[in-house]
Design a protein around this motif. Sequence first.
Motif, PDB file in Angstrom:
ATOM      1  N   LYS A  17      -5.797  90.242 113.954  1.00 36.98           N
ATOM      2  CA  LYS A  17      -4.730  89.895 114.895  1.00 36.98           C
ATOM      3  C   LYS A  17      -4.773  88.428 115.313  1.00 36.98           C
ATOM      4  CE  LYS A  17      -6.898  90.913 119.387  1.00 36.98           C
ATOM      5  NZ  LYS A  17      -6.776  91.683 120.632  1.00 36.98           N
ATOM      6  N   TYR A  18      -5.978  87.845 115.331  1.00 35.28           N
ATOM      7  CA  TYR A  18      -6.073  86.442 115.738  1.00 35.28           C
ATOM      8  C   TYR A  18      -5.444  85.522 114.701  1.00 35.28           C
ATOM      9  CZ  TYR A  18      -9.197  88.055 119.412  1.00 35.28           C
ATOM     10  OH  TYR A  18      -9.717  88.692 120.509  1.00 35.28           O
ATOM     11  N   TRP A  72     -11.997  81.606 121.875  1.00 34.51           N
ATOM     12  CA  TRP A  72     -12.719  81.100 120.708  1.00 34.51           C
ATOM     13  C   TRP A  72     -12.293  81.793 119.414  1.00 34.51           C
ATOM     14  CZ3 TRP A  72     -15.266  76.737 120.530  1.00 34.51           C
ATOM     15  CH2 TRP A  72     -15.737  76.185 121.721  1.00 34.51           C
ATOM     16  N   SER A  73     -12.012  83.060 119.490  1.00 34.94           N
ATOM     17  CA  SER A  73     -11.591  83.777 118.281  1.00 34.94           C
ATOM     18  C   SER A  73     -10.278  83.222 117.747  1.00 34.94           C
ATOM     19  CB  SER A  73     -11.443  85.270 118.575  1.00 34.94           C
ATOM     20  OG  SER A  73     -12.694  85.839 118.903  1.00 34.94           O
ATOM     21  N   LEU A  74      -9.342  82.927 118.647  1.00 33.58           N
ATOM     22  CA  LEU A  74      -8.054  82.369 118.254  1.00 33.58           C
ATOM     23  C   LEU A  74      -8.221  80.952 117.698  1.00 33.58           C
ATOM     24  CD1 LEU A  74      -5.097  83.271 118.248  1.00 33.58           C
ATOM     25  CD2 LEU A  74      -4.828  82.168 120.476  1.00 33.58           C
ATOM     26  N   LEU A  75      -9.092  80.173 118.332  1.00 33.48           N
ATOM     27  CA  LEU A  75      -9.345  78.810 117.872  1.00 33.48           C
ATOM     28  C   LEU A  75      -9.957  78.803 116.474  1.00 33.48           C
ATOM     29  CD1 LEU A  75     -10.749  77.001 121.053  1.00 33.48           C
ATOM     30  CD2 LEU A  75      -8.632  76.500 119.842  1.00 33.48           C
ATOM     31  N   PHE A  85     -12.781  86.763 113.182  1.00 32.70           N
ATOM     32  CA  PHE A  85     -12.463  88.167 112.895  1.00 32.70           C
ATOM     33  C   PHE A  85     -12.909  89.112 114.005  1.00 32.70           C
ATOM     34  CE2 PHE A  85     -12.424  86.640 108.439  1.00 32.70           C
ATOM     35  CZ  PHE A  85     -11.200  87.146 108.056  1.00 32.70           C
ATOM     36  N   PHE A  86     -13.688  88.620 114.973  1.00 36.12           N
ATOM     37  CA  PHE A  86     -14.328  89.503 115.943  1.00 36.12           C
ATOM     38  C   PHE A  86     -13.505  89.581 117.219  1.00 36.12           C
ATOM     39  CE2 PHE A  86     -17.572  90.532 119.191  1.00 36.12           C
ATOM     40  CZ  PHE A  86     -18.036  91.710 118.649  1.00 36.12           C
ATOM     41  N   ASP A  87     -13.156  90.782 117.623  1.00 35.05           N
ATOM     42  CA  ASP A  87     -12.417  91.025 118.862  1.00 35.05           C
ATOM     43  C   ASP A  87     -13.402  91.456 119.942  1.00 35.05           C
ATOM     44  OD1 ASP A  87     -10.602  91.495 120.822  1.00 35.05           O
ATOM     45  OD2 ASP A  87      -9.688  93.264 119.902  1.00 35.05           O
ATOM     46  N   ASN A  88     -13.682  90.541 120.843  1.00 35.24           N
ATOM     47  CA  ASN A  88     -14.689  90.802 121.889  1.00 35.24           C
ATOM     48  C   ASN A  88     -14.030  91.431 123.112  1.00 35.24           C
ATOM     49  OD1 ASN A  88     -17.109  90.847 123.221  1.00 35.24           O
ATOM     50  ND2 ASN A  88     -17.070  88.681 123.801  1.00 35.24           N
ATOM     51  N   SER A  89     -13.556  92.631 122.943  1.00 35.71           N
ATOM     52  CA  SER A  89     -12.908  93.358 124.045  1.00 35.71           C
ATOM     53  C   SER A  89     -13.839  94.461 124.527  1.00 35.71           C
ATOM     54  CB  SER A  89     -11.576  93.935 123.570  1.00 35.71           C
ATOM     55  OG  SER A  89     -11.780  94.790 122.460  1.00 35.71           O
TER      56      SER A  89
END
Length: 276
Positions: free
Chosen positions: A57-58, A240-243, A45-49
């Motif tokens: 979104k992931y 990693w977020s997508l995985l 759930f975490f977007d590291n941007s």
Amino acid sequence: MNFKINKFIKENISFKFTSIISFLILLSGLIIILSPLIIVLYTSFFDNSSHPHFTLKYYQEAWQKGRFLLAFANSSIVAIAVTFLQIITSVLAGYALARLEFQGKNFVLLLILATLVIPFQILVIPIFLILKSGHLINTYWALILPTAASGFGIFLMRQYFVTIPLELEQAAALDGANRLQIIWHILFPLAKPAVITLFLFTFIGEWNDLFKPLVFTNNPNLITVQLSLASFQEQFTSNWSLLMAGVVIATIPVIFLFIIGQKQFIQGVGTTGMKN
């Protein structure tokens, strides 16, 4: 009188202290067990941007790029078909081993138990040759037939049927019921905990199976959840977020099924002992 009061107070304090220690130990164990799941969920759930925040979104991206809709459909077809066939074969064979008397019955039971210690990977070559000779490679049948019967399922149902009083069958037989009617109308409903246990074991095992789809199919239209997840992991090793979103998507049906059937599962395992 004072002695009894002091003894009661000490015992009460000791009981509370023991309960607190037990609670803390169990809580620590729960945290240790759940920590990987929490990390996976948090990462997905975490977007590291530049502006870190939580997002879905992931999950949307993983669902599309992993072709999970097709994978879910294929895995559901295979898992449901295998589970249905295993329940039928296990109930019928388990009943025969529990109730019928025939020469070599104990030897047959030993052979069935022996299959539990033989890894499926050892049998893959003869199974592949059989499927190839029947022109079943790259079909749903290649994923269904090799595990349509299970030694574990047969033994599980046999053990459960042994615990059911024989008088119930005798009463049904006196009313004119044949063996199939007795199995379907008497034993099958009574064996519901064992059937649900077998259903959970089989469905979860098939849902998580990567070996059969990897060996018996190379058709992209027959991709299963585990194949999709493996391919997904190869493509996005650095995201990693997508995985983690893909892992969560693949795991949700298994967790959902276990939560629904956990009570019957525990009852089925608990009442299926080593009775002869």
